[in-house]
Design a protein around this motif. Structure first.
Motif, mmCIF file in Angstrom:
data_model
loop_
_atom_site.group_PDB
_atom_site.id
_atom_site.type_symbol
_atom_site.label_atom_id
_atom_site.label_comp_id
_atom_site.label_asym_id
_atom_site.label_seq_id
_atom_site.Cartn_x
_atom_site.Cartn_y
_atom_site.Cartn_z
ATOM 1 N N GLU A 109 -0.043 -3.063 4.465
ATOM 2 C CA GLU A 109 0.898 -2.015 4.944
ATOM 3 C C GLU A 109 0.952 -2.489 6.511
ATOM 4 N N ASP A 110 2.662 -2.393 6.807
ATOM 5 C CA ASP A 110 2.800 -3.042 8.016
ATOM 6 C C ASP A 110 2.227 -4.371 8.207
ATOM 7 N N GLY A 160 -1.776 9.200 3.405
ATOM 8 C CA GLY A 160 -2.159 8.836 4.732
ATOM 9 C C GLY A 160 -3.461 9.199 4.950
ATOM 10 N N ARG A 161 -4.121 9.868 4.130
ATOM 11 C CA ARG A 161 -5.637 10.012 4.721
ATOM 12 C C ARG A 161 -6.705 9.445 3.682
ATOM 13 N N ARG A 162 -6.555 8.107 3.668
ATOM 14 C CA ARG A 162 -7.504 7.237 2.899
ATOM 15 C C ARG A 162 -8.997 7.296 3.132
ATOM 16 N N ASP A 163 -9.253 8.119 4.515
ATOM 17 C CA ASP A 163 -10.621 8.243 4.890
ATOM 18 C C ASP A 163 -11.351 9.306 4.254
ATOM 19 N N ARG A 222 -10.883 -4.713 8.759
ATOM 20 C CA ARG A 222 -10.327 -3.764 9.248
ATOM 21 C C ARG A 222 -11.034 -2.555 9.951
ATOM 22 N N THR A 256 -5.084 -3.545 4.196
ATOM 23 C CA THR A 256 -5.820 -2.136 4.521
ATOM 24 C C THR A 256 -7.216 -2.567 3.999
ATOM 25 N N SER A 282 -10.251 4.030 10.505
ATOM 26 C CA SER A 282 -9.127 4.899 11.045
ATOM 27 C C SER A 282 -8.921 5.898 9.719
ATOM 28 N N THR A 283 -7.643 6.428 9.790
ATOM 29 C CA THR A 283 -7.405 7.362 8.443
ATOM 30 C C THR A 283 -6.716 6.458 7.564
ATOM 31 N N GLU A 284 -6.690 5.165 7.777
ATOM 32 C CA GLU A 284 -6.034 4.103 6.867
ATOM 33 C C GLU A 284 -6.810 3.630 5.970
ATOM 34 N N ASP A 332 0.839 -1.336 0.059
ATOM 35 C CA ASP A 332 0.256 -0.072 0.082
ATOM 36 C C ASP A 332 0.853 1.359 -0.062
#
Length: 285
Positions: free
Chosen positions: A175-176, A144-147, A198, A180, A201-203, A140
């Protein structure tokens, strides 16, 4: 000839245009929504209108029209284009200042609003839903603002193409060490009867269909776990699926070449698609 909506006007698509200085074109400085139409009615319009307002707020952009007018535009496009089943795409950008500048334009620059329809006969009766789709996993690499539902869709487009080149239908982003979401959908696995997806969140995008499906799953006494899961967990799941406004609930039968269960849509995904469409049609407007 399709009729589209641009900044207060209904126009033949060949006559529609926006400025070359529009910030959506120059900076991907815009947000969008896609609303499905089934039987000539809008599916979950209120949810999409609320998320649009949230996206605009997060981007510090003003709404070009009020909710009531937005609904009227949607309905008029359905009528003008004789849409029975299909989609309405809506995009709002920060507008077109006199020249290109990284700094936001003055508040007197009007936002740009564009809507168009796509006719999709039999949208709810998808052959892919009966057979299931395959996905691959990819890193991914988005912002950072996928929301926020922005028009910054280059990387998801690249992910779709990577899937196509691999002989798959779509890609799930990782991611990590955890999935996501899909390139244009929220991702789920099912293990021992539990639906796992998931947490918000903002992810990830706060999917309108996601919210409805999880509510319906809980009402049907299904177990829901909102947590991250790894690609290994996904490949070892009993079944999987994705949700989106245009695909509704779409079963996933293969991940990275590994078939899930019997390699056919599982009972949880099939049931959720059934009850989602039934409920969505009841409250469509």
């Amino acid at each position: 000839m399709r009729t589209v909506y641009v900044n207060g006007q209904y126009l033949p698509e060949q006559e529609a245009s926006v400025s070359i200085f529009d910030r959506g074109f120059l900076f991907a400085d815009g947000v969008y929504e896609v609303t499905s139409v089934l039987g000539g009615k809008l599916i979950d319009f209120d949810g999409h209108a609320r998320r649009l307002q949230r996206s605009l707020g997060e981007m510090e952009m003003r709404a070009p029209v009020e909710r009531g007018e937005l609904l009227a535009i949607h309905r008029e496009l359905v009528t003008l284009n004789e849409i029975e089943d299909g989609l309405i795409y809506l995009q709002v950008t920060r507008g077109a200042p006199a020249d290109r500048d990284f700094v936001y334009p003055d508040e007197d620059v009007a936002p740009t609003i564009v809507l168009f329809t796509q006719s999709k006969p039999g949208l709810a009766d998808s052959p892919a839903a009966r057979a299931g789709i395959s996905v691959i996993t990819i890193p991914d690499a988005r912002w950072g603002r996928r929301d926020i539902k922005t028009v910054q869709l280059l990387y998801p487009s690249m992910g779709k193409m990577a899937a196509k080149k691999a002989g798959a239908d779509d890609a799930w982003m990782v991611e990590d060490g955890q999935v996501t979401e899909g390139t244009s959908n929220n991702a789920y696995i099912v293990k021992n009867g539990a639906i796992i997806t998931r947490q918000l969140s903002t992810e990830i995008l706060h999917g309108i269909t996601r919210a409805a499906v999880l509510r319906l799953a809980r009402e049907a006494q299904m177990t829901v776990e909102e947590r991250g899961f790894t690609p290994d967990e996904a490949r070892e799941a009993d079944e999987a699926f994705v949700t989106s406004a245009s695909a509704f609930v779409m079963p996933v039968v293969k991940i990275d070449g590994v078939a899930l269960g019997e390699g056919t849509p599982g009972p949880v995904a099939r049931r959720l698609r059934e009850i989602y469409l039934e409920e969505a049609l009841k409250i469509a407007i």
